[in-house]
Every structure is written in structure tokens, then in C-alpha cells.
Design a protein around this motif. Structure first.
Motif, PDB file in Angstrom:
ATOM      1  N   GLY A 117       8.285  -5.588  -8.428  1.00  0.00           N
ATOM      2  CA  GLY A 117       8.829  -6.795  -7.815  1.00  0.00           C
ATOM      3  C   GLY A 117       9.367  -6.645  -6.406  1.00  0.00           C
ATOM      4  N   ILE A 118       9.200  -5.469  -5.787  1.00  0.00           N
ATOM      5  CA  ILE A 118       9.766  -5.256  -4.450  1.00  0.00           C
ATOM      6  C   ILE A 118       9.110  -6.180  -3.429  1.00  0.00           C
ATOM      7  N   ILE A 119       7.794  -6.203  -3.411  1.00  0.00           N
ATOM      8  CA  ILE A 119       7.071  -7.019  -2.426  1.00  0.00           C
ATOM      9  C   ILE A 119       7.340  -8.505  -2.679  1.00  0.00           C
ATOM     10  N   GLN A 120       7.360  -8.899  -3.927  1.00  0.00           N
ATOM     11  CA  GLN A 120       7.608 -10.303  -4.255  1.00  0.00           C
ATOM     12  C   GLN A 120       8.982 -10.753  -3.777  1.00  0.00           C
ATOM     13  N   LYS A 163       0.834  -1.215   0.000  1.00  0.00           N
ATOM     14  CA  LYS A 163       0.000   0.000   0.000  1.00  0.00           C
ATOM     15  C   LYS A 163       0.864   1.258   0.000  1.00  0.00           C
ATOM     16  N   LEU A 164       1.949   1.235   0.774  1.00  0.00           N
ATOM     17  CA  LEU A 164       2.840   2.391   0.818  1.00  0.00           C
ATOM     18  C   LEU A 164       3.465   2.642  -0.546  1.00  0.00           C
ATOM     19  N   LEU A 165       3.959   1.604  -1.185  1.00  0.00           N
ATOM     20  CA  LEU A 165       4.603   1.773  -2.488  1.00  0.00           C
ATOM     21  C   LEU A 165       3.625   2.306  -3.532  1.00  0.00           C
ATOM     22  N   LYS A 166       2.371   1.917  -3.434  1.00  0.00           N
ATOM     23  CA  LYS A 166       1.359   2.387  -4.396  1.00  0.00           C
ATOM     24  C   LYS A 166       1.020   3.857  -4.202  1.00  0.00           C
ATOM     25  N   ARG A 167       1.349   4.410  -3.027  1.00  0.00           N
ATOM     26  CA  ARG A 167       1.093   5.822  -2.764  1.00  0.00           C
ATOM     27  C   ARG A 167       2.197   6.716  -3.301  1.00  0.00           C
ATOM     28  N   LEU A 168       3.347   6.132  -3.607  1.00  0.00           N
ATOM     29  CA  LEU A 168       4.493   6.939  -4.030  1.00  0.00           C
ATOM     30  C   LEU A 168       4.296   7.399  -5.472  1.00  0.00           C
ATOM     31  N   PRO A 169       4.765   8.623  -5.801  1.00  0.00           N
ATOM     32  CA  PRO A 169       4.382   9.256  -7.072  1.00  0.00           C
ATOM     33  C   PRO A 169       4.977   8.637  -8.325  1.00  0.00           C
TER      34      PRO A 169
END
Length: 360
Positions: free
Chosen positions: A156-159, A144-150
Motif C-alpha cells: 500500500g505504499i504507492i497507493q 519499481k524500486l520497492l519491488k527490487r527490495l528483498p
């Protein structure tokens, strides 16, 4: 094997885990560095400075086989400041994560603690979590945090974190519990044994106590746990009013007194807003207490369905808790919950396997 063990926010639970590992794996050459569990905002960002440039900087220049770091360690920054450490395999152990903490009025809204967790997980070669809930809430929160970044967020970070993560609980001390026989209509003793802080749900506890008192039920409460200078209002009110159904309220001065209270209780209650494993509940269950916990967080991983109460508004949860307690008091307790799989002798072999697997 030579392991650098780092605990950046060395509270009781983190310290106990570190000491337990060292005691149960004496053949490993341990080098244990810790920082006090206070000044959270400074500690979670400042621990690399304290170690890399402080009194322990020479220790970090030694040759280690493995780095084992607890969840508050800013591993990525530390490895950047001490290039020697960047060449050593590293394992992060998350007792908790900063993505799943409920926000309080006093808590800052900075994303820095979450970024520290994220960068540390990326920097490590293995990531361990104490429960499936902890692992899932970390991965979901980080996503969720990464999806908020512009922009410019690599895929592949979470994976990558998920693939190198495992679930391995914090062990508890082995204990052979005496059988607790509850005859019908005897007084039921319930212990609440949590930190006196907002995230442990003191408002719900007060609602339960008030409901038991108003119905004149044959149920008594022992309110224990670690208290601090700032007492939550709900607990302060219980201290001041001290309803008839409270047999004890306050931190026990001696551990032996607390253990005796556990032995004299039939039920251990959680009203927590967050719980990544539930060590206080597990330790009470090991001494024969029946757990009564919310049907959420890490509890469904080890607490049977019959010992979980339904979620809902505070009034509904209080009513659900009191209904279960009343039923148990009148009709007898359920079967004790086996927790032997959480004992140190049951888990220590898995820790050693994780260390060896990472070095192979």
C-alpha cells in the motif's frame, strides 16, 4: 496563515517559484529557508543537518501552520530531528523526481536520492507535482524500486502516496505576445534555450544544426540557455566550428537580451532527454514562439500534436525536426499555442486552495 517554505537545492527555477509564491500571496506570513543549489549528493542528504543544527535552528522551533518543501528537502529526517515540525501539516512540491532522471557517466548509482524522495512523500500530508508526467514517473519509479527490495516491504505504499497527490504546475509570468507573422520563404529563426547539460540533448541539437547546414536551408539558430564551466562536447564543437546557420551561441549576459532573442524567434526547440514541465519552452511560447518538442515526457500535456516530433534514433529525430522546420519555413507557421492557463494569475488561486484544504 504562517508557512515555513523550504528549498534545499535553491537553483534558479526553484528560487523563482518560491519568490513567485511569496509575491502573489503577500497576506501569508512566509519564512523562507534555502540552501545553495550545489554539491547535489551532500545537499540532498545533508539538508536536515544544515537546518536542524545550523544557524536557522531557532526558526524551526516557531509555530507554523504549514510546511511547504521543495523536492530536494529530506522532509522525513528533518521532522525527526526537529520534533516540533512533526506536528505541523506538511506539503511536498516536486519540481522533479529522482526516479526519472536519465543517468550520465558522472552520476552516482546510489538509490539514496530516490529514497529521500520516497520518504519525504510518505512523511507529507499532501504531495504536489508540476505535471502528470512527473507524478506518473514518480509513482512508477517508486513502485519499481520497492519491488527490487528483498523483504519486509509493506503493502500500500504507492497507493498511499497516489491518494494524497495532486498535479499543480509551476506558474510562469504573464505576457501578452506580439503576433509573429511568418511569410513564406523568409528565414526561420529557431531558439534553443536550455541548460547546457547532457539531459537537455545537446547531441541531438548538433545533429539538427549539421543537417540544416548540409542542406543549406534558410533556417538560423539561436543557442542560448545557462552554460556552465563544463561544456558538453556537442555544444563545444558548435562553438568552435560556428556553422553559418548559427546566429548566436552562448548565455546572454542580460535578461533583456534573452527576452529580445525570444521575441525575434519564431520557433523554440527542445531536444531534451527529460523534462518534468518545460518552463523554458512555456516561457518562449508565452512570447509567441511555436514549440517544437519530442512526443514524450511532459510535452504532450500542453504542446499540440502538430508541434511534436516522433521518437526514434538520434538520426531519425533530427530528420523529423528538420522536416518540420523546413515545412514551416516554406509554408508558414502553425497557430500559436495558448499558455495563459500557466500564468501566475490563473494558478495562484489553486495554490491557496491547496493550502487551505490541507488545514481544514
Amino acid at each position: 496563515m504562517k508557512i515555513l517554505l523550504l528549498s534545499a537545492y535553491d537553483t534558479d527555477s526553484h528560487r523563482s517559484w518560491c519568490q513567485g509564491l511569496m509575491a502573489h500571496l503577500p497576506n501569508i506570513q512566509w519564512h523562507y529557508l534555502s540552501l545553495p543549489g550545489r554539491f547535489f549528493s551532500w545537499r540532498i542528504r545533508g539538508n536536515p543537518l544544515s537546518w536542524a543544527l545550523g544557524k536557522d535552528k531557532q526558526v524551526l522551533q516557531q509555530d507554523f501552520d504549514l510546511i511547504l518543501a521543495t523536492s530536494m528537502v529530506d522532509l522525513a529526517t528533518l521532522r525527526g530531528l526537529v520534533p516540533n515540525l512533526a506536528q505541523i501539516p506538511a506539503m511536498m512540491y516536486f519540481h522533479e523526481n529522482q526516479f526519472a532522471y536519465p543517468k550520465s557517466d558522472q552520476q552516482h548509482t546510489s538509490v539514496e536520492p530516490q529514497m529521500v524522495n520516497l520518504y519525504s512523500a510518505l512523511s507529507a500530508q499532501r504531495v504536489l507535482f508540476n505535471s502528470q508526467y512527473n507524478r506518473d514517473s514518480f509513482l512508477l519509479g517508486a513502485d519499481k524500486l520497492l519491488k527490487r527490495l528483498p523483504d519486509e516491504v509493506p503493502p500500500g505504499i504507492i497507493q498511499s502516496i497516489e491518494e494524497k497527490s495532486r498535479v499543480l504546475p509551476v506558474p510562469i509570468k504573464a505576457h501578452v505576445a506580439a503576433s509573429k507573422v511568418s511569410s513564406h520563404h523568409e528565414t526561420l529563426t529557431v531558439i534553443w534555450n536550455h541548460r547546457w547539460e547532457y539531459d537537455k540533448g545537446p547531441e541531438l541539437l548538433k545533429a539538427v544544426v549539421d543537417l540544416v547546414e548540409s542542406q543549406s536551408l534558410d533556417i538560423e539558430f539561436i543557442i542560448a540557455g545557462l552554460s556552465f564551466r563544463n561544456v558538453p562536447p556537442a555544444l563545444q564543437q558548435l562553438q568552435e566550428k560556428h556553422p553559418r546557420c548559427i546566429a548566436h551561441i552562448g548565455t546572454y549576459a542580460q535578461k533583456s537580451e534573452y527576452q529580445l532573442a525570444l521575441d525575434n524567434s519564431q520557433v523554440v526547440l527542445s531536444t531534451a532527454h527529460h523534462e518534468f514541465q518545460g518552463l523554458a519552452m512555456l516561457e518562449a511560447a508565452a512570447r509567441g514562439c511555436i514549440p517544437l518538442a519530442p512526443d514524450r515526457l511532459a510535452y504532450p500535456e500542453w504542446v499540440p500534436k502538430a508541434c511534436l516530433y516522433k521518437n526514434g534514433s538520434m538520426d531519425k529525430q533530427a530528420a523529423n525536426i528538420v522536416a518540420k522546420l523546413k515545412h514551416w519555413q516554406q509554408h508558414g507557421l502553425p497557430t500559436p499555442v495558448p499558455v495563459e492557463r500557466y500564468f501566475w494569475p490563473s494558478l495562484i488561486g489553486q495554490y491557496l486552495k491547496e493550502f487551505n484544504d490541507l488545514l481544514d
